[in-house]
Motif scaffolding. Structure first.
Motif, short mmCIF file in Angstrom:
data_model
loop_
_atom_site.label_atom_id
_atom_site.label_comp_id
_atom_site.label_asym_id
_atom_site.label_seq_id
_atom_site.Cartn_x
_atom_site.Cartn_y
_atom_site.Cartn_z
N THR A 48 0.82 -1.20 0.00
CA THR A 48 0.00 0.00 0.00
C THR A 48 0.86 1.25 0.00
N PRO A 49 0.68 2.14 -0.99
CA PRO A 49 1.39 3.41 -0.95
C PRO A 49 0.84 4.27 0.18
N PRO A 50 1.66 5.15 0.76
CA PRO A 50 1.21 5.93 1.91
C PRO A 50 0.02 6.84 1.63
N ASN A 51 -0.17 7.27 0.38
CA ASN A 51 -1.27 8.17 0.06
C ASN A 51 -2.43 7.43 -0.61
N ALA A 52 -2.57 6.14 -0.34
CA ALA A 52 -3.61 5.35 -0.99
C ALA A 52 -5.00 5.82 -0.57
N ALA A 53 -5.93 5.71 -1.52
CA ALA A 53 -7.31 6.11 -1.26
C ALA A 53 -7.94 5.16 -0.25
N SER A 54 -8.97 5.63 0.41
CA SER A 54 -9.57 4.84 1.48
C SER A 54 -10.70 3.94 0.99
N GLY A 55 -11.00 3.96 -0.27
CA GLY A 55 -12.04 3.08 -0.80
C GLY A 55 -13.40 3.72 -0.78
N LEU A 56 -14.36 3.00 -1.29
CA LEU A 56 -15.73 3.47 -1.32
C LEU A 56 -16.33 3.41 0.07
N GLN A 57 -17.31 4.25 0.32
CA GLN A 57 -17.87 4.38 1.65
C GLN A 57 -19.33 3.96 1.70
N VAL A 58 -19.83 3.73 2.90
CA VAL A 58 -21.25 3.43 3.11
C VAL A 58 -22.07 4.58 2.55
N GLY A 59 -23.10 4.24 1.79
CA GLY A 59 -23.96 5.24 1.16
C GLY A 59 -23.60 5.50 -0.29
N ASP A 60 -22.38 5.13 -0.71
CA ASP A 60 -22.00 5.29 -2.11
C ASP A 60 -22.73 4.27 -2.96
N PRO A 163 -8.14 -10.37 0.79
CA PRO A 163 -9.50 -10.18 0.31
C PRO A 163 -10.13 -8.91 0.88
N THR A 164 -10.98 -8.29 0.06
CA THR A 164 -11.81 -7.18 0.48
C THR A 164 -13.22 -7.49 0.01
N THR A 165 -14.21 -7.24 0.86
CA THR A 165 -15.60 -7.50 0.50
C THR A 165 -16.42 -6.24 0.73
N TYR A 166 -17.24 -5.91 -0.28
CA TYR A 166 -18.21 -4.83 -0.18
C TYR A 166 -19.59 -5.44 -0.02
N PHE A 167 -20.43 -4.79 0.79
CA PHE A 167 -21.78 -5.27 1.09
C PHE A 167 -22.79 -4.32 0.46
N ILE A 168 -23.44 -4.79 -0.58
CA ILE A 168 -24.32 -3.96 -1.39
C ILE A 168 -25.77 -4.36 -1.11
N ASP A 171 -30.82 -1.68 -2.87
CA ASP A 171 -30.89 -0.39 -3.55
C ASP A 171 -29.67 -0.11 -4.42
N GLY A 172 -28.71 -1.04 -4.44
CA GLY A 172 -27.49 -0.86 -5.25
C GLY A 172 -26.44 -0.01 -4.57
N LYS A 173 -26.65 0.32 -3.29
CA LYS A 173 -25.69 1.13 -2.55
C LYS A 173 -24.92 0.27 -1.55
N ILE A 174 -23.71 0.72 -1.24
CA ILE A 174 -22.92 0.06 -0.21
C ILE A 174 -23.56 0.40 1.12
N GLN A 175 -23.99 -0.62 1.86
CA GLN A 175 -24.75 -0.39 3.09
C GLN A 175 -23.98 -0.67 4.37
N GLN A 176 -22.86 -1.34 4.27
CA GLN A 176 -22.04 -1.63 5.44
C GLN A 176 -20.58 -1.33 5.08
N PRO A 177 -19.73 -1.01 6.08
CA PRO A 177 -18.33 -0.75 5.78
C PRO A 177 -17.69 -1.98 5.12
N ARG A 178 -16.82 -1.72 4.17
CA ARG A 178 -16.13 -2.84 3.52
C ARG A 178 -15.35 -3.63 4.56
#
Length: 196
Positions: A48-60, A163-168, A171-178
């Motif tokens: 991971t580079p030090p300035n890496a993005a934090s990923g998609l968020q709940v509500g996205d 592994p990383t898991t997103y919970f959709i 409604d097609g939105k991310i509803q829980q933190p990855r």
């Protein structure tokens, strides 16, 4: 031959020293990163580079994509709207991924009619695409596996660690933190109940 062996050994020693120094610095300055090769007790695999993005968020809204499954059929995420989706990013070379996959299979067998488990392979990181087919067949996994040959979707979802898991939700939105790291059956049951 001896020169090659010596050069290879020297490169391995240098790589180990660099890896040790990076891990030691991370322990002092920031989040822990681990060398998980051969150790399935760690929670993820990444550089991971030090300035890496934090990923998609709940509500996205979960970014839409179309990828092929192992049968060569196209699967589009937005076609699953109205269903709960666990979008799991993995690779065959990832030890923590191998830990969670039997639990994902058990979950799929029990709750496959309630939750769509999608295992999205970081195919560009594999030695050969055929390795994915062999791995899934040898282990008897029956949940949908999608191939991301350019890692475009992995990049869009900012999956630096696998592994990383997103919970959709329906409604097609991310509803829980990855979730970063391997999931257990109980954890997946809990996430299923938290999604609308």
């Amino acid at each position: 031959m001896i020169r090659r062996l010596t050069a290879t050994a020297l490169l391995l020693v240098l790589f180990s020293v660099v890896l040790f120094n990076v891990n030691a610095k991370e322990e002092q300055d920031g989040p822990n990163e681990y060398n998980v090769s051969g150790n399935t007790e760690q929670t993820g695999t990444a550089i991971t580079p030090p300035n890496a993005a934090s990923g998609l968020q709940v509500g996205d809204v979960a970014p839409d994509f179309t990828l092929e499954n192992l049968e060569g059929e196209e699967v589009t995420l937005s076609d699953l709207k109205g269903k709960k989706v666990f979008l799991n990013f993995w690779a065959t070379w990832c030890p923590p991924c191998k830990v969670e996959m039997p639990e994902m299979q058990e979950f799929h067998e029990k709750y496959g009619d309630e939750v769509e488990v999608i295992a999205l392979n970081a195919t560009a990181s594999e030695k050969k695409q055929e390795d994915v087919f062999k791995f899934i067949e040898q282990n008897g996994y029956s949940y949908p596996v999608l191939l991301d040959p350019t890692n475009q979707v992995n990049d869009e979802y900012q999956t630096i660690t696998i592994p990383t898991t997103y919970f959709i939700g329906t409604d097609g939105k991310i509803q829980q933190p990855r979730h970063i790291g391997p999931m257990t059956f109980d954890f997946m049951e809990d996430m299923k109940d938290k999604l609308d």
